[in-house]
Scaffold this motif. Structure first.
Motif, mmCIF file in Angstrom:
data_model
loop_
_atom_site.group_PDB
_atom_site.id
_atom_site.type_symbol
_atom_site.label_atom_id
_atom_site.label_comp_id
_atom_site.label_asym_id
_atom_site.label_seq_id
_atom_site.Cartn_x
_atom_site.Cartn_y
_atom_site.Cartn_z
ATOM 1 N N ASP A 133 -58.682 -69.511 -41.963
ATOM 2 C CA ASP A 133 -59.373 -68.376 -42.570
ATOM 3 C C ASP A 133 -59.186 -68.301 -44.087
ATOM 4 O O ASP A 133 -59.735 -67.423 -44.729
ATOM 5 C CB ASP A 133 -58.876 -67.062 -41.940
ATOM 6 C CG ASP A 133 -59.261 -66.943 -40.478
ATOM 7 O OD1 ASP A 133 -60.280 -67.549 -40.070
ATOM 8 O OD2 ASP A 133 -58.526 -66.252 -39.742
ATOM 9 N N SER A 134 -58.412 -69.229 -44.656
ATOM 10 C CA SER A 134 -58.160 -69.214 -46.099
ATOM 11 C C SER A 134 -59.274 -69.941 -46.851
ATOM 12 O O SER A 134 -60.149 -70.564 -46.240
ATOM 13 C CB SER A 134 -56.817 -69.890 -46.402
ATOM 14 O OG SER A 134 -56.936 -71.304 -46.280
ATOM 15 N N LEU A 135 -59.213 -69.893 -48.167
ATOM 16 C CA LEU A 135 -60.222 -70.609 -48.955
ATOM 17 C C LEU A 135 -60.145 -72.111 -48.761
ATOM 18 O O LEU A 135 -61.077 -72.829 -49.080
ATOM 19 C CB LEU A 135 -60.097 -70.248 -50.445
ATOM 20 C CG LEU A 135 -58.910 -70.769 -51.224
ATOM 21 C CD1 LEU A 135 -59.336 -71.973 -52.054
ATOM 22 C CD2 LEU A 135 -58.401 -69.689 -52.156
ATOM 23 N N PHE A 136 -59.019 -72.614 -48.175
ATOM 24 C CA PHE A 136 -58.865 -74.050 -47.942
ATOM 25 C C PHE A 136 -59.492 -74.505 -46.628
ATOM 26 O O PHE A 136 -59.681 -75.694 -46.416
ATOM 27 C CB PHE A 136 -57.383 -74.437 -47.985
ATOM 28 C CG PHE A 136 -56.731 -74.073 -49.282
ATOM 29 C CD1 PHE A 136 -57.027 -74.761 -50.449
ATOM 30 C CD2 PHE A 136 -55.832 -73.023 -49.351
ATOM 31 C CE1 PHE A 136 -56.437 -74.414 -51.654
ATOM 32 C CE2 PHE A 136 -55.231 -72.675 -50.552
ATOM 33 C CZ PHE A 136 -55.541 -73.364 -51.709
ATOM 34 N N GLY A 137 -59.757 -73.567 -45.712
ATOM 35 C CA GLY A 137 -60.417 -73.896 -44.459
ATOM 36 C C GLY A 137 -59.570 -74.709 -43.498
ATOM 37 O O GLY A 137 -60.091 -75.320 -42.574
ATOM 38 N N GLY A 138 -58.273 -74.752 -43.703
ATOM 39 C CA GLY A 138 -57.383 -75.491 -42.814
ATOM 40 C C GLY A 138 -56.023 -75.681 -43.445
ATOM 41 O O GLY A 138 -55.811 -75.369 -44.624
ATOM 42 N N LEU A 139 -55.113 -76.204 -42.659
ATOM 43 C CA LEU A 139 -53.737 -76.418 -43.090
ATOM 44 C C LEU A 139 -53.682 -77.408 -44.253
ATOM 45 O O LEU A 139 -54.337 -78.451 -44.215
ATOM 46 C CB LEU A 139 -52.921 -76.963 -41.918
ATOM 47 C CG LEU A 139 -51.414 -77.057 -42.104
ATOM 48 C CD1 LEU A 139 -50.796 -75.659 -42.184
ATOM 49 C CD2 LEU A 139 -50.788 -77.842 -40.960
ATOM 50 N N ILE A 140 -52.890 -77.055 -45.283
ATOM 51 C CA ILE A 140 -52.703 -77.952 -46.422
ATOM 52 C C ILE A 140 -51.224 -78.026 -46.783
ATOM 53 O O ILE A 140 -50.459 -77.111 -46.511
ATOM 54 C CB ILE A 140 -53.519 -77.515 -47.660
ATOM 55 C CG1 ILE A 140 -53.052 -76.144 -48.173
ATOM 56 C CG2 ILE A 140 -55.015 -77.529 -47.359
ATOM 57 C CD1 ILE A 140 -53.564 -75.801 -49.556
ATOM 58 N N ALA A 141 -50.857 -79.121 -47.415
ATOM 59 C CA ALA A 141 -49.491 -79.286 -47.912
ATOM 60 C C ALA A 141 -49.287 -78.434 -49.152
ATOM 61 O O ALA A 141 -50.198 -78.254 -49.963
ATOM 62 C CB ALA A 141 -49.222 -80.755 -48.241
ATOM 63 N N SER A 142 -48.080 -77.941 -49.318
ATOM 64 C CA SER A 142 -47.698 -77.275 -50.553
ATOM 65 C C SER A 142 -47.838 -78.271 -51.710
ATOM 66 O O SER A 142 -47.579 -79.469 -51.551
ATOM 67 C CB SER A 142 -46.243 -76.818 -50.423
ATOM 68 O OG SER A 142 -45.703 -76.499 -51.681
#
Length: 146
Positions: A48-57
Motif C-alpha cells: 500500500d506504500s508508494l513503493f508498491g511492495g517490499l523494499i530494502a532499506s
C-alpha cells in the motif's frame, strides 16, 4: 585487483564487479534490526506504500555495497579506512530477487599526510541495469613512498 597503495591508484580507473542476490528474508531481518519502517518490514503495508511492495532499506543497500567493495577492492589493498561518503543517493529501490553489482571510478586522489593518501571513488550500485545507489567514498590508503 592486488595490493594497491595510494601511488598505484589512478584518476579515471574504473572497475565493475560482484553479483549479490538480495533475499526477502534478509530485507526483513535487516529492517527489523535497523530500519523498522513498514515498507521494509511488512509486505501488506509495503504493497500500500508508494513503493508498491517490499523494499530494502537504503542502509541495507549501503551495507551490501560495502560487502562487495571489501571483497573486491579493499580486502587486498592498503586501504586503512574511510573518512566518510559524499553524495549518497538511493534513486531506485532494491527488491527481493534483485542481483546487485558495483561499478567504481576513481575521481580524485591527493596526498593526506606523509603516510597516507586520500582517494575519492564514485561507487554506483546496480540491480541489473538500474542504478539503486550512488556515493563518493573518501578512503585513505597507505603510501608506499614515505
Amino acid at each position: 585487483m592486488g595490493r594497491d597503495y595510494f601511488e598505484d591508484i589512478e584518476v579515471g580507473e574504473t572497475h565493475t564487479f560482484g553479483e549479490r542476490d538480495v533475499t526477502r528474508a534478509e530485507i526483513l531481518e535487516f529492517a527489523e534490526c535497523y530500519d523498522p519502517q513498514p515498507f521494509h518490514t511488512d509486505e501488506s503495508a509495503a504493497s500500500d506504500s508508494l513503493f508498491g511492495g517490499l523494499i530494502a532499506s537504503g542502509w541495507h543497500t549501503a551495507a551490501m555495497t560495502m560487502e562487495l567493495l571489501v571483497t573486491n577492492v579493499f580486502a587486498d589493498s592498503a586501504a586503512t579506512g574511510a573518512l566518510g561518503v559524499d553524495e549518497l543517493r538511493w534513486p531506485n529501490p532494491v527488491r527481493p530477487g534483485d542481483v546487485l553489482s558495483v561499478r567504481t571510478k576513481v575521481v580524485d586522489t591527493e596526498p593526506w599526510n606523509e603516510e597516507l593518501g586520500l582517494v575519492r571513488r564514485r561507487t554506483t550500485t546496480l540491480a541489473g541495469e538500474t542504478e539503486v545507489m550512488s556515493m563518493v567514498g573518501l578512503v585513505l590508503y597507505e603510501r608506499r613512498e614515505r
